[in-house]
Design an enzyme around this catalytic site. Structure first.
Site, PDB file in Angstrom:
ATOM      1  N   ASP A  35      63.158  89.850   7.528  1.00 16.25           N
ATOM      2  CA  ASP A  35      63.058  88.737   7.713  1.00 16.25           C
ATOM      3  C   ASP A  35      64.651  87.628   8.428  1.00 16.25           C
ATOM      4  OD1 ASP A  35      62.190  85.810   8.516  1.00 16.25           O
ATOM      5  OD2 ASP A  35      61.883  84.921   6.900  1.00 16.25           O
TER       6      ASP A  35
ATOM      7  N   VAL B 109      64.896  73.508  -0.936  1.00 18.90           N
ATOM      8  CA  VAL B 109      66.042  74.260  -1.824  1.00 18.90           C
ATOM      9  C   VAL B 109      67.017  72.785  -2.583  1.00 18.90           C
ATOM     10  CG1 VAL B 109      67.710  75.192  -1.486  1.00 18.90           C
ATOM     11  CG2 VAL B 109      66.170  75.993  -0.321  1.00 18.90           C
TER      12      VAL B 109
ATOM     13  N   ILE C  64      68.834  70.221   0.064  1.00 26.33           N
ATOM     14  CA  ILE C  64      69.689  70.892   1.189  1.00 26.33           C
ATOM     15  C   ILE C  64      69.482  71.729   2.659  1.00 26.33           C
ATOM     16  CG2 ILE C  64      71.433  70.802  -0.015  1.00 26.33           C
ATOM     17  CD1 ILE C  64      71.657  73.731  -0.850  1.00 26.33           C
TER      18      ILE C  64
ATOM     19  N   GLY D 227      62.392  75.366   3.353  1.00 27.48           N
ATOM     20  CA  GLY D 227      61.276  76.879   3.992  1.00 27.48           C
ATOM     21  C   GLY D 227      60.278  77.191   3.896  1.00 27.48           C
ATOM     22  N   GLY D 228      59.705  78.452   3.885  1.00 32.50           N
ATOM     23  CA  GLY D 228      58.342  78.632   4.307  1.00 32.50           C
ATOM     24  C   GLY D 228      58.073  78.401   2.501  1.00 32.50           C
ATOM     25  N   PHE D 229      58.656  78.873   1.458  1.00 24.69           N
ATOM     26  CA  PHE D 229      58.511  78.979   0.332  1.00 24.69           C
ATOM     27  C   PHE D 229      58.450  77.781  -0.735  1.00 24.69           C
ATOM     28  CE2 PHE D 229      60.073  79.338  -5.045  1.00 24.69           C
ATOM     29  CZ  PHE D 229      58.562  80.266  -4.843  1.00 24.69           C
ATOM     30  N   GLY D 230      59.286  76.537  -0.040  1.00 25.25           N
ATOM     31  CA  GLY D 230      59.448  75.774  -0.389  1.00 25.25           C
ATOM     32  C   GLY D 230      61.118  74.807   0.103  1.00 25.25           C
TER      33      GLY D 230
ATOM     34  N   LYS E 168      65.700  77.085  -5.303  1.00 22.81           N
ATOM     35  CA  LYS E 168      64.445  77.036  -4.325  1.00 22.81           C
ATOM     36  C   LYS E 168      63.688  76.955  -5.246  1.00 22.81           C
ATOM     37  CE  LYS E 168      63.849  80.468  -2.045  1.00 22.81           C
ATOM     38  NZ  LYS E 168      63.797  81.720  -0.820  1.00 22.81           N
TER      39      LYS E 168
END
Length: 834
Positions: free
Chosen positions: A619, A509, A501, A504-507, A523
């Site tokens: 952010d 979701v 869905i 992002g920068g982390f990975g 996430k």
């Protein structure tokens, strides 16, 4: 005179000497400033630095035997004028210096060595280790011939520094001179950029550093006497791969130190005023890089600091170039004037790199493709290579074991070690018994229980990620549930790509449903992403401290199988950004948009005021504002969040992080973070909500690319209605639009002191909502000026709180204002309020 009085007198003498040596130069004045000429019976000067005789500091030293060595100038090749190398102290047993620290924080520790022969001691054969309470500095060290300085910087948190010299085997230790000096707090910030992969690093303030190379590119050697902090800078000629490709540039008089950028404490003007550039006049093909090679140890991470200052351009936007580190492009089309909006302004950039097995660090600069018809060029003014301590707390190969600060002799060492061993055995037995009892209790409890937070399913709370050397705090330990990886596989249909869905920068979701029916958003950290362990820990730590209806709730986490997964409550309607543009979500009306902005402002206001220290999100953007099934807004993604300044401070000094287009320009320039940085980002979100377009859109004409700048031009000329979302045309009351635009304008003030607090923003947004909902088109009491920052938000806006508010809304307002509701009712005198 007692020993305490002697120490106090010595500290006073050192402090006065430091004042005399630095006040006339306008330099940083270190509170702790111990400069000791070991073995000397008199004081000696090195440039403008005065090294005192260690006879006056004998109370600071505990050693089994006083062995003073000396030689003559003709017998050694000491640096010119450096009498500190003519004497030395020899330690034939464990010896300890204990320095009182009046100003905790980062300190230089500089150890001076020059071997010579004294009686039966040939110092070239010495072999020893040096350590502090926390860190191993040298391990089985053997000084080479010729003078050398080993420079370290260590963050000292105690009220004393214990420096221990330990001879190896049957050898001995020696020392010619010693420096323990305070370092400015701003010299080493807490953050840097990692390059493999590219990402963020937090925790530099906890690291011990050893200076491996400090180089003045294109310039001469700089002695400690000519550096603001007593540092030595070597020339770059010995590190160049091909000297013919580089040329030296000098324009020291042009250096312009400006507030918010690098200072003379970061590097002196002799560094920023010289540079190495591309020697295009001697090379027919201008498509080449200037490259330097440095010898380093492969088992450590390094902090690499680049120093830049555009002393070659005559106008802005003339110089574009690329910067490479360890064969990776770390800065493309770098334009210093675009960064600083001025010429010859010093800046620096910090990167973290782990060196390959080749034992070489490669640094290059080269031309950019964005030079048009201009002559290609690239410059580098200075470079520092600093080794970081490993997970054992050592800056040298070999295991470091901290020693007791009270260690005075080998006998006492044995007693302490024996007592510590006995205590360790007792503690170990107690822990084993406790764990056995706890395990029995756990067997009788449900399987879903509170558990200590362990990374990677291991047995320790210490981590060894390349992103951070952090230790998991007790807050995170006692927060949410650890959810098994297998349960998340089941909940997300084995992380089915069709269930993604968001990314992002982390990975990625994933949506999912736990066995108990709870809808979740998982996430999942991507090992190749730009974010890592630091963000994972920060997210858990922040969301474990706060609970608020306008902050997204963290359900749990998973750290099995080297995974980093965060599990949140599922937000049915996705992100605010997806409702504004670029998706098939239905369009939001003006009231819905105002409600979402108000909810987001409440969440941010709670972050800024809900604890003894503010929490700065760092952010804030439309993609980090999530909407539930009722379109209620919740602020999300706390991976970059940071605790705000103490009461007696105005800001937090930190490397710049955030999202392009939303970033506070003052924070970007000064690297000083405050709550007002969030306010600026939120102001950009307000214009994004109004105009329903991306904050950065390169496909548009130049003047329209940046939403914040473009919208501000229309706001200041009173033409904001011309750029609003076409779906809102004719549906927004002019008074509501004016108040909304004025609020956004105040948020985007150039300087943080001119921006409103989130509480003020919240009141004015609620006011804009009341103006939109009012049945009476006119208000004789209202004028066109924005009240933000001029009068109390209670007085300016409470008059527009409708009498039909629910009890919950009244409660929320009372929580925010800290004022009794009787005062609110007393303000209900205007048309909309009635």
């Amino acid at each position: 005179m007692g020993s305490v009085s002697v120490l106090k007198l010595f500290e006073l003498v050192l402090f006065i000497l430091s004042l005399l040596c630095t006040c006339c130069l306008g330099q940083f004045i270190p509170i702790d400033n111990y400069l000791i000429d070991c073995g000397s019976s008199s004081n000696n000067s090195v440039g403008n630095l005065v090294f005192v005789s260690d006879n006056s500091v004998s109370r600071l030293l505990s050693t089994p035997q006083n062995i003073i060595a000396n030689t003559t100038p003709n017998s050694i090749s000491s640096p010119s004028g450096s009498r500190i190398y003519l004497t030395a102290r020899i330690f034939n047993g464990v010896s300890v210096y204990t320095f009182p620290i009046r100003s905790p924080g980062r300190h230089w520790i500089r150890l001076h060595f020059l071997p010579f022969v004294f009686q039966s001691y040939n110092m070239s054969n010495a072999k020893f280790s040096v350590s502090t309470q926390q860190f191993g500095l040298l391990n089985n060290f053997q000084p080479s011939n010729g003078s050398m300085v080993k420079e370290f910087s260590v963050n000292i948190t105690a009220n004393e520094l214990v420096l221990t010299f330990t001879p190896s085997d049957n050898s001995f230790a020696f020392l010619n001179a010693l420096e323990v000096v305070s370092v400015p707090d701003a010299l080493i910030t807490d953050d840097a950029q990692t390059i493999n992969p590219m990402g963020n690093y937090q925790g530099l303030r906890r690291q011990a550093l050893e200076t491996i190379h400090r180089v003045n590119m294109g310039g001469p050697v700089i002695s400690p006497s000519n550096d603001t902090l007593g540092r030595s800078w070597e020339t770059d000629q010995g590190f160049l791969r091909n000297r013919n490709l580089a040329k030296s540039i000098s324009n020291i008089g042009a250096v312009n130190y400006r507030p918010g950028w690098a200072t003379s404490e970061i590097a002196p003007s002799a560094v920023y005023g010289t540079a190495a550039g591309m020697n295009t006049a001697e090379v027919s093909n201008s498509n080449f890089n200037v490259t330097w090679e440095f010898d380093v140890h492969p088992d450590f991470e390094y902090l690499i600091r680049f120093h830049f200052c555009d002393i070659v351009s005559v106008s802005l936007n003339q110089l574009y170039f690329n910067v490479y580190l360890d064969s990776r492009l770390v800065s493309q089309d770098f334009d210093l004037s675009d960064l600083t909006n001025a010429l010859a302004t010093p800046v620096y950039r910090d990167y973290i790199v782990k060196v390959s097995d080749m034992r070489k660090l490669i640094v290059s600069i080269g031309p950019s493709s964005n030079v048009n018809d201009a002559q290609p060029n690239a410059i580098l003014n200075g470079l520092e290579v600093m080794k970081m301590n490993n997970s054992d707390g050592s800056l040298d190969t070999g295991l470091f074991v901290p020693r007791s600060s009270s260690q005075k002799s080998k006998t006492k060492t044995a007693i302490i070690a024996g007592g510590a061993a006995g205590a360790f055995v007792l503690v170990a037995v107690a822990i084993v018994m406790f764990m056995m009892c706890k395990r029995r209790r756990l067997r009788t409890q449900p399987s879903k229980t509170w558990v200590p937070f362990m990374m990677n399913g291991g047995n320790t709370q210490s981590t060894g990620s390349k992103f951070s050397h952090a230790t998991i705090g007790t807050t995170a330990s006692n927060f949410g549930y650890r959810i098994p990886f297998a349960a998340l596989q089941d909940a997300t249909n084995n992380f089915n790509e069709s269930w993604v869905i968001g990314v992002g920068g982390f990975g990625k979701v994933y949506r999912g449903v736990l066995k108990d029916g709870t809808k979740i958003a998982a996430k999942r950290g991507n090992p190749q992403s730009q974010q890592g362990l630091a963000e994972f820990l920060t997210e858990i730590d922040m969301l474990s401290q706060f609970r608020h209806r306008h902050l997204v709730s963290l359900i749990g986490y998973c750290d099995e199988r080297n995974e980093m997964i965060l599990i949140y409550e599922y937000m049915e309607n996705g992100t605010l950004k997806s409702h504004l543009y670029g998706s098939e979500f239905p369009c939001l009306d003006w009231k819905q948009r105002l409600d979402i902005c108000i909810g987001s402002a409440r969440g941010l206001h709670y972050l800024h005021t809900g604890s003894t220290k503010a929490v700065i999100h760092r952010d804030v953007k439309s993609a980090n504002i999530l909407l539930d099934e009722n379109l209620m807004a919740k602020v999300a993604d706390f991976g970059l969040s940071k605790t705000g300044p103490d009461i007696d401070q105005t800001h937090v000094s930190t490397a710049v992080k955030g999202s392009f287009g939303y970033l506070d320009p003052e924070y970007f320039r000064r690297q000083q973070l405050t709550e007002k940085s969030d306010v600026y980002s939120f102001g950009v979100v307000l214009f994004e909500v109004l105009c329903a377009r991306p904050v950065i859109d390169p496909s548009l004409p130049r003047e329209m690319v940046n939403l914040g700048e473009w919208a501000m031009k229309y706001q200041r000329t009173g033409k904001l209605e011309q750029i609003i979302d076409p779906n809102l045309v004719g549906k927004v009351r002019p008074d509501s639009l004016r108040k909304f635009g004025e609020t956004a304008e105040k948020c985007l003030a150039d300087y943080g002191v001119d921006r409103p607090s989130m509480a003020d923003v919240l009141w004015n947004l609620e006011y804009a909502l009341q103006l939109q909902e009012a049945t009476n088109q006119s208000d004789p009491y209202e004028n066109s000026t924005n009240q933000i920052g001029d009068i109390s938000p209670l007085v300016s806006n409470a008059a527009f709180v409708e009498t039909s508010m629910t009890a919950e809304q009244f409660s929320a307002i009372e929580d925010l204002s800290g004022t009794s509701m009787s005062r609110v009712f007393s303000q209900l005198v205007k048309a909309e309020g009635r």
